[in-house]
Enzyme design. Structure first.
Site: not given
Length: 386
Positions: A198, A250, A300
Site C-alpha cells: 500500500d 478507499e 478497506h
C-alpha cells in the site's frame, strides 16, 4: 419510533511508538463513533472514517449539521434520511468530511434496524453467503527508525506465525527503498504467504510503473493506491502496464464518485471504505456498480471494532463473483498494529486475532441483532476527548 438524538464520541490515546504511512506520521490513535438514540430507548452505533483532527471536524458536522436535519424522523427510513441529508449537503461537500459524517450516522441506523427487527445486519442485507471470512493481516506501518527493514522482517514473520495466510505492508519511501523493504518481507515470510503493498498515493504513474514491475517479480498480490485518487488516467495506465492487480477506492465517495472509477476500469480490485463513502446504504449501490462490471471487492477497513464488525456483515453478504463451485472468497482487512479501540472497546470482543490463530486464517460471523456488538460505556467515557 423517532430519532431523538445523535451524539459523536471522539476517542483518543497516545501511542507508545510513532506510526505512519507515506503521507504522515502520528503519535495518537483516534476513533470517531456515532450513537443514534430513539424515543423508545433503542440505540444504534456507527463509525466515521477520519482520524486525528479530522474527527473533530466530523463531530461538528454530525452533531450540528446532520442531527438537526433528522431529529424526529423514523430511523427505519434509511433511504429517505440518506437522500435528505445528501441533498442538503450537496452544495457544500459531495465528497470528504460531510460524507464521512453521514457514513457514521447511516451505519448506526442499520445497527438500529437490526436491533428493531431482531436480526443481524447481514440478514437485512439478504443473508450470508459464507459462514467464515478469510482475514488478511495489515501491519508494517512506516516508522522513522534506522532499523526499519529489521522491524518489517520481524513483524511480517509474527503476522504469518499468528495464522494469517496473507498480509499487507506500507511502502512509499522512494522506489529503491520500497523495493528493499518488500524484498526483506518476502524473504521473511517465504513464497507461499500472500503479500500486498500500500503506497497511499505516494507516486506518479511514471514512477509507479517500474516499481510495479519489481513488485511483480517479488510476487506481490496487489499494488494499492499507487497514485493519487484524482489521477484516474494514472490508475488506468497502471492497469494496462502491469499484470499485477491494481487496488484502490478507499478515498472515493458515493455512487457518483465510484461510477467513472468502475466504468473506466481504473482498478482491478475495488476497496470501498464504508465508514467514509456514505455508509451501508451507499455501499450497496457501489457494490451493485462493481458487480455489474465484474470487479472484485475487498473492503478497506480502518478504525475501531465498530468498523471491523460492520465490514464482517458486509463481507458475509457479498455475493460470489462470478460464482462457481469453488469461488474466491472476499477477505477481511484486519489491522494488527496496537489498537485499544479494536481490542478493548466492546463489552464482548470480536476476538478476530484469536479466531485467526485457532482456525488458520478466518473469522466467524458476529452474533446477535444489528451489528452484534455493544461498546463499553465506561471505556468510551474514559477515552473521549472534547
Amino acid at each position: 419510533m423517532k430519532i431523538t438524538g445523535i451524539r459523536s464520541h471522539v476517542l483518543q490515546y497516545d501511542l507508545d511508538e510513532e506510526l505512519g504511512y507515506s503521507q504522515q506520521y502520528y503519535l495518537k490513535r483516534t476513533a470517531h463513533l456515532v450513537e443514534v438514540s430513539t424515543d423508545e430507548g433503542m440505540t444504534g452505533w456507527g463509525e466515521c472514517f477520519g482520524g486525528g483532527d479530522i474527527a473533530f471536524a466530523n463531530k461538528a458536522i454530525v452533531e450540528r449539521v446532520i442531527q438537526p436535519m433528522v431529529l424526529g424522523m423514523d430511523p427505519l427510513e434509511r433511504e429517505v434520511i440518506w437522500h435528505k441529508v445528501y441533498n442538503l449537503l450537496r452544495d457544500h461537500g459531495q465528497k470528504g468530511m460531510p460524507i464521512q459524517s453521514l457514513s457514521g450516522v447511516d451505519i448506526a441506523l442499520w445497527d438500529l434496524a437490526g436491533k428493531i427487527h431482531g436480526v443481524p445486519v447481514y440478514r437485512l442485507l439478504g443473508g450470508a453467503f459464507r459462514e467464515r471470512i478469510p482475514v488478511y493481516g495489515y501491519g508494517m506501518m512506516l516508522q522513522r527508525v534506522p532499523d526499519l527493514k529489521e522491524r518489517f522482517a520481524a513483524e511480517s514473520a509474527a503476522i504469518s506465525a499468528a495464522g494469517y495466510k496473507a498480509m499487507k505492508m506500507k511502502i512509499g519511501r522512494g522506489v529503491k527503498e520500497d523495493i528493499a523493504l518488500v524484498e526483506t518481507v518476502r524473504d521473511a515470510i517465504g513464497p507461499d504467504i500472500g503479500l500486498m503493498v500500500d503506497a497511499n498515493h505516494a507516486y506518479t504513474a511514471r514512477e509507479a510503473i517500474p516499481l510495479g514491475r519489481e513488485l511483480e517479480r517479488l510476487g506481490v498480490a496487489w499494488f494499492e493506491e499507487p497514485v493519487a485518487p484524482e489521477d484516474r488516467q494514472g490508475y488506468r495506465d497502471l492497469c494496462l502496464a502491469l499484470d499485477m492487480p491494481i487496488a484502490g477506492g478507499e478515498g472515493e465517495f458515493t455512487r457518483w464518485g465510484f461510477r467513472d472509477l468502475i466504468h473506466n476500469r481504473c482498478v482491478d480490485v475495488l476497496q470501498p471504505e464504508v465508514c467514509g463513502l456514505g455508509g451501508i446504504t451507499e455501499y450497496l449501490k457501489v457494490r451493485a456498480l462493481a458487480e455489474a462490471h465484474f470487479m472484485p471487492i475487498v473492503n478497506h477497513v480502518w478504525g475501531s471494532a465498530v468498523a471491523v464488525a460492520t465490514n464482517m456483515h458486509l463481507l458475509a453478504a457479498l455475493p460470489d463473483l462470478p460464482g462457481g463451485a469453488h469461488p474466491v472468497q472476499p477477505m477481511l482487512e484486519y489491522d494488527t498494529t496496537p489498537n485499544r479501540f479494536r481490542e478493548e472497546l466492546l463489552t464482548e470482543p470480536l476476538r478476530v486475532g484469536e479466531q485467526v490463530k485457532e482456525s488458520g486464517g478466518s473469522v466467524g460471523l458476529p452474533g446477535g441483532p444489528g451489528l452484534g456488538i455493544e461498546p463499553d460505556p465506561d471505556f468510551i467515557r474514559h477515552f473521549t476527548v472534547r
